[in-house]
Motif scaffolding. Sequence first.
Motif, PDB file in Angstrom:
ATOM      1  N   GLU A   1      41.975  20.983  64.554  1.00 49.35           N
ATOM      2  CA  GLU A   1      43.327  20.486  64.300  1.00 49.35           C
ATOM      3  C   GLU A   1      43.767  20.810  62.875  1.00 49.35           C
ATOM      4  N   GLU A   2      42.856  20.647  61.925  1.00 50.57           N
ATOM      5  CA  GLU A   2      43.160  20.951  60.529  1.00 50.57           C
ATOM      6  C   GLU A   2      43.404  22.446  60.335  1.00 50.57           C
ATOM      7  N   GLN A   3      42.601  23.255  61.000  1.00 49.73           N
ATOM      8  CA  GLN A   3      42.757  24.708  60.899  1.00 49.73           C
ATOM      9  C   GLN A   3      44.148  25.147  61.345  1.00 49.73           C
ATOM     10  N   LYS A   4      44.667  24.534  62.399  1.00 49.02           N
ATOM     11  CA  LYS A   4      45.993  24.887  62.900  1.00 49.02           C
ATOM     12  C   LYS A   4      47.090  24.486  61.923  1.00 49.02           C
ATOM     13  N   ALA A   5      46.878  23.370  61.235  1.00 49.06           N
ATOM     14  CA  ALA A   5      47.905  22.849  60.321  1.00 49.06           C
ATOM     15  C   ALA A   5      47.860  23.497  58.947  1.00 49.06           C
ATOM     16  N   LEU A   6      46.749  24.097  58.583  1.00 48.50           N
ATOM     17  CA  LEU A   6      46.569  24.622  57.226  1.00 48.50           C
ATOM     18  C   LEU A   6      47.596  25.673  56.799  1.00 48.50           C
ATOM     19  N   PRO A   7      47.930  26.654  57.625  1.00 43.85           N
ATOM     20  CA  PRO A   7      48.865  27.689  57.157  1.00 43.85           C
ATOM     21  C   PRO A   7      50.178  27.133  56.612  1.00 43.85           C
ATOM     22  N   GLU A   8      50.772  26.175  57.315  1.00 40.67           N
ATOM     23  CA  GLU A   8      52.032  25.583  56.841  1.00 40.67           C
ATOM     24  C   GLU A   8      51.822  24.803  55.557  1.00 40.67           C
ATOM     25  N   ARG A   9      50.707  24.082  55.463  1.00 43.89           N
ATOM     26  CA  ARG A   9      50.404  23.290  54.260  1.00 43.89           C
ATOM     27  C   ARG A   9      50.125  24.202  53.063  1.00 43.89           C
ATOM     28  N   LEU A  10      49.508  25.334  53.293  1.00 46.59           N
ATOM     29  CA  LEU A  10      49.235  26.282  52.217  1.00 46.59           C
ATOM     30  C   LEU A  10      50.528  26.923  51.722  1.00 46.59           C
ATOM     31  N   LYS A  11      51.425  27.215  52.645  1.00 47.84           N
ATOM     32  CA  LYS A  11      52.721  27.770  52.254  1.00 47.84           C
ATOM     33  C   LYS A  11      53.491  26.774  51.403  1.00 47.84           C
ATOM     34  N   LYS A  12      53.468  25.500  51.814  1.00 51.29           N
ATOM     35  CA  LYS A  12      54.143  24.461  51.036  1.00 51.29           C
ATOM     36  C   LYS A  12      53.485  24.307  49.662  1.00 51.29           C
TER      37      LYS A  12
END
Length: 209
Positions: free
Chosen positions: A175-186
């Motif tokens: 679940e964290e892996q899926k959410a990481l790209p958006e969080r890294l962009k932010k």
Amino acid sequence: MFKFINTIFGKPKQILQEKDRMKKFLVVGLGNIGPDYEETRHNIGFKVLDHLCEEEQFTFESAKLGAVGSFKHKGKSVLCLKPSTYMNLSGKAVKYWMEKENIALDNVLIITDDINLPFGTLRVKTKGSDGGHNGLKDVQNTLQTSQYNRFRFGVGADFGKGRQVDYVLGTWNDEEQKALPERLKKSADIIRSFVFAGIKNTMNQYNGK
């Protein structure tokens, strides 16, 4: 003659040097070196800078006490640092590069994981305690101040009693892996905002989002 040497177009040389100094920034991602740590929660500082590196298209090179890379953002110079000292000695690398590049403390941003925030929560602060984080503890002890800018990336606290070390040194779940790209962009947006708009404006715009 003395006045002419120490002024440029009527502006004191010291003032010009200080203006140049305020255009230089140091962004430090905390983590541990080596493949065993690469995808762990404790290494989110490295991961944020690696993502920023992709967006800004610069490269990291091995240097004293860490890997460094730099880019320009709206007329300002940003030096990015991934210390090679391991987490518990992060302050040594921070201090060295601050002094080497003559970067003001106000222009330093330290990126770290935080178990006291839910996963993916992003929070920027101008001061605070180390929160039990060994990297921040060493930065505070080395710089002899707790008043430095820090960017805390929440990793949650889904662990049992006595399992904190295993958790932060563990890898991301699905679940964290899926959410990481958006969080890294932010996270990259937050860094650019810090450089251009300042810490207070960045706090107002991004904290908790």
